[in-house]
Write a protein that holds these residues in place. Structure first.
Motif, PDB file in Angstrom:
ATOM      1  N   GLU A  38       0.410  -1.192   0.057  1.00 26.64           N
ATOM      2  CA  GLU A  38      -0.015   0.054   0.103  1.00 26.64           C
ATOM      3  C   GLU A  38       0.636   1.470  -0.109  1.00 26.64           C
ATOM      4  O   GLU A  38       0.059   2.231  -0.695  1.00 26.64           O
ATOM      5  N   SER A  55       3.367   1.681  -3.797  1.00 25.87           N
ATOM      6  CA  SER A  55       2.219   1.921  -4.204  1.00 25.87           C
ATOM      7  C   SER A  55       1.281   4.002  -3.795  1.00 25.87           C
ATOM      8  O   SER A  55       1.813   3.955  -5.150  1.00 25.87           O
ATOM      9  N   ASP A  56       2.295   4.168  -2.813  1.00 25.74           N
ATOM     10  CA  ASP A  56       1.677   5.519  -2.927  1.00 25.74           C
ATOM     11  C   ASP A  56       2.852   6.439  -3.258  1.00 25.74           C
ATOM     12  O   ASP A  56       2.602   7.387  -4.202  1.00 25.74           O
ATOM     13  N   ASP A  57       4.403   5.508  -2.937  1.00 23.75           N
ATOM     14  CA  ASP A  57       5.220   6.868  -2.878  1.00 23.75           C
ATOM     15  C   ASP A  57       5.610   6.678  -4.733  1.00 23.75           C
ATOM     16  O   ASP A  57       5.895   7.960  -5.039  1.00 23.75           O
ATOM     17  N   LYS A  93       1.906   7.117  -7.167  1.00 25.13           N
ATOM     18  CA  LYS A  93       1.663   8.504  -7.375  1.00 25.13           C
ATOM     19  C   LYS A  93       3.158   9.792  -7.606  1.00 25.13           C
ATOM     20  O   LYS A  93       2.937  10.469  -8.396  1.00 25.13           O
ATOM     21  N   ASP A 137      -0.004  15.292  -7.841  1.00 22.23           N
ATOM     22  CA  ASP A 137      -0.589  14.245  -6.519  1.00 22.23           C
ATOM     23  C   ASP A 137      -0.600  15.447  -5.375  1.00 22.23           C
ATOM     24  O   ASP A 137      -0.103  14.287  -4.345  1.00 22.23           O
ATOM     25  N   ASP A 172      -1.723  13.944  -1.732  1.00 21.68           N
ATOM     26  CA  ASP A 172      -1.832  12.337  -1.512  1.00 21.68           C
ATOM     27  C   ASP A 172      -0.836  11.952  -0.233  1.00 21.68           C
ATOM     28  O   ASP A 172       0.211  12.292  -0.794  1.00 21.68           O
ATOM     29  N   GLY A 183       2.039   9.824   1.735  1.00 25.24           N
ATOM     30  CA  GLY A 183       2.303   8.887   0.569  1.00 25.24           C
ATOM     31  C   GLY A 183       3.455   9.609  -0.227  1.00 25.24           C
ATOM     32  O   GLY A 183       4.194   8.669  -1.013  1.00 25.24           O
ATOM     33  N   ASN A 184       3.771  10.938  -0.556  1.00 24.74           N
ATOM     34  CA  ASN A 184       4.085  11.180  -1.409  1.00 24.74           C
ATOM     35  C   ASN A 184       6.138  11.546  -1.066  1.00 24.74           C
ATOM     36  O   ASN A 184       6.204  11.597  -0.112  1.00 24.74           O
TER      37      ASN A 184
END
Length: 396
Positions: free
Chosen positions: A281, A284-286, A289, A299, A302, A304-305
Motif C-alpha cells: 500500500e 504504491s502511494d510512493d 503517485k 497529486d 496525496d 505518501g508522496n
C-alpha cells in the motif's frame, strides 16, 4: 438436585443426673437428621476447656439445654455453673436456643436433686432466666423425646440455618459458575500484575524510544512492471522486475494496521503478511503517485508522496522510465524483527499464552493492555464534531 443438609446441635446439661435424658435427646436429634455435639463432660476446673466449648458452640446451628433438678458444678471465677455459662454464651452470640425444663423438679429424688440450699436457689434463678424465652416442659423420657422432636420441626421453620452438607453435594451449579468467574478474575489480575512487573523491569525506558507519530523505516522487496513495458504490451508475469524500497510510515500507522490482528492472538507468519500488505500500500502511494507527479499530474496532497531523490526500483532503469504497476511487496525479515522488538520494548505486545497442540510450532503475539488501549485510541470511530457558523467564521 436436592442437597441434603444436616444441622449441628449443641446439647448442654448437667451430666451425672441426666445421663439417660441426654442419651434420649441425642437419639432424637440423630433420628431428625441432626448432628449432636456436647462438651459438658470436660472437667469443670479446666478453664481452657470452656474456650473449646465456645468454639464448638460457634460451629453449631442450634443450642439445646436440658434442665433437671441439679444446678451443676460452679466455676469459682464467675460463680456460675458451666451449663449456665454455656447458655449465656449461646444467647449472647444469637444462637437459636431450645430449652427443656423438668415440669416438676421437686418430685425428683436422690442424685437428681441438689441438697445444698444455695445451689437450689441458683437453679431456680437459672430456670427463671430460661423461661423469659420460649421453653418446653417435660416429665419423663418419652415426653422429653417428643418435645425435642417437635421443637426441631418448629425451629427449622422459624430459624432456617445454613447447616452442613456433604462435600460432594457442595459443588452446585451456582458454586461452579462462581468458581469460573473467580478463576477468570484471578487470571485477569495475574495478567495485570505480570504487565506491571514487566514494565517495571523493562530493559529500556519507553520514553527513549521512537514511537507514536515518529517515522519508522521499513525495508521491502517489490515485484513490478515498468510503465514502458506496459505501454508496449509486453507486460508478462515472466518479465516482472524486482527491486527494493523503503517505506516510512509512522509507528502509529503500523499499529493501526497490525493491531486488530493482535487483539486476540496472531502468528508471526500472518503478521509478516499483514506488514507486507502495508508495504504494498505505502510503496504504491510512493512510487505510482510519484510517477504521476513526474508526468505533471498534481497529486501533491496525496499521503505518501516522496521526494524524487528517494531511491527505489526506478533507479534500476533509465531516468525517463517509471514504475507502472506493483504486484507484490514483501517486508524484509530485518524490518519485521525491528517492528516486533520495538512494539515489545514499548510494552504494546507480548507473547501469546493460549494452549495449542504440540504440533503447532508457530510463534504467537498479542496486544498487552497498554497496546489494546493505544489501538482503541487510534482506530475507534468518533462522532463528527459539529461547528456552528459563528465558530467557523471566528465570530463570537
Amino acid at each position: 438436585m436436592t442437597v441434603e443438609r444436616r444441622e449441628q446441635v449443641f446439647v448442654s446439661s448437667t451430666f451425672k443426673d441426666l445421663v439417660e435424658e441426654r442419651a434420649a435427646v441425642i437419639q432424637t436429634l440423630l433420628e431428625a437428621d441432626c448432628i449432636p455435639a456436647g462438651m459438658e463432660m470436660f472437667p469443670a476446673s479446666d478453664s481452657d476447656k470452656f474456650d473449646l466449648i465456645k468454639r464448638v458452640i460457634d460451629l453449631c446451628d442450634y443450642y439445646v439445654v436440658i434442665i433437671g433438678g441439679r444446678y451443676g458444678t460452679v466455676d469459682a471465677g464467675v460463680n456460675l455453673s458451666y451449663t449456665e455459662m454455656e447458655y449465656d454464651y449461646a444467647v449472647g452470640t444469637g444462637k437459636p436456643v431450645m430449652a427443656f425444663l423438668h415440669g416438676d423438679p421437686g418430685k425428683l429424688i436422690g442424685e437428681k436433686l441438689d441438697l445444698d440450699a444455695d445451689l437450689r436457689k441458683k437453679l431456680e434463678t437459672f430456670r427463671q432466666k430460661t423461661e423469659r424465652r420460649m421453653v418446653k416442659y417435660w416429665s419423663d423420657l418419652g415426653d422429653l423425646k417428643g418435645q425435642v422432636a417437635l421443637a426441631i420441626i418448629q425451629i427449622r421453620k422459624s430459624h432456617p440455618v445454613e447447616g452442613w452438607i456433604r462435600a460432594s453435594e457442595a459443588m452446585t451449579p451456582e458454586v461452579k459458575a462462581e468458581l469460573v468467574e473467580l478463576r477468570a478474575k484471578v487470571r485477569e489480575l495475574s495478567a495485570d500484575l505480570k504487565d506491571e512487573q514487566r514494565q517495571r523491569t523493562a530493559a529500556v525506558d519507553p520514553s527513549e524510544l521512537v514511537q507514536g507519530d515518529e517515522t519508522a523505516h521499513i525495508g521491502c522487496t517489490l515485484e513490478f512492471h515498468w510503465q514502458s513495458t506496459i505501454d508496449t504490451g509486453k507486460a508478462y508475469p515472466s518479465n516482472r522486475a524486482h527491486g527494493s524500497w523503503t517505506i516510512t510510515p509512522t509507528w502509529n500507522r503500523i499499529l493501526r494496521h497490525l493491531g486488530p490482528e493482535l487483539m486476540d492472538e496472531s502468528s508471526e507468519e500472518y503478521l509478516m503478511e499483514r506488514l507486507s500488505a502495508l508495504c504494498l500500500e505505502a510503496s504504491s502511494d510512493d512510487l505510482l503517485k510519484k510517477d504521476r507527479n513526474d508526468r505533471g499530474t498534481d497529486d501533491s496532497d496525496d499521503p505518501g508522496n516522496k521526494d524524487d531523490s528517494q531511491e527505489g526500483p526506478d533507479a534500476e532503469s533509465d531516468d525517463d522510465d517509471q514504475v507502472g504497476r506493483i504486484y507484490e511487496a514483501t517486508v524484509s525479515i530485518e524490518s519485521f524483527n525491528d517492528v516486533k522488538v520495538q512494539f515489545a520494548a514499548l510494552g504494546l505486545i507480548e507473547k501469546g499464552a493460549k494452549r495449542r497442540p504440540g504440533s503447532d510450532r508457530h510463534t504467537y503475539w498479542r496486544l498487552t493492555e497498554r497496546g489494546h488501549n493505544q489501538l482503541l485510541r487510534l482506530r475507534a470511530i468518533r462522532k463528527p464534531t459539529l461547528v456552528t457558523p459563528g465558530q467557523a467564521d471566528g465570530g463570537d
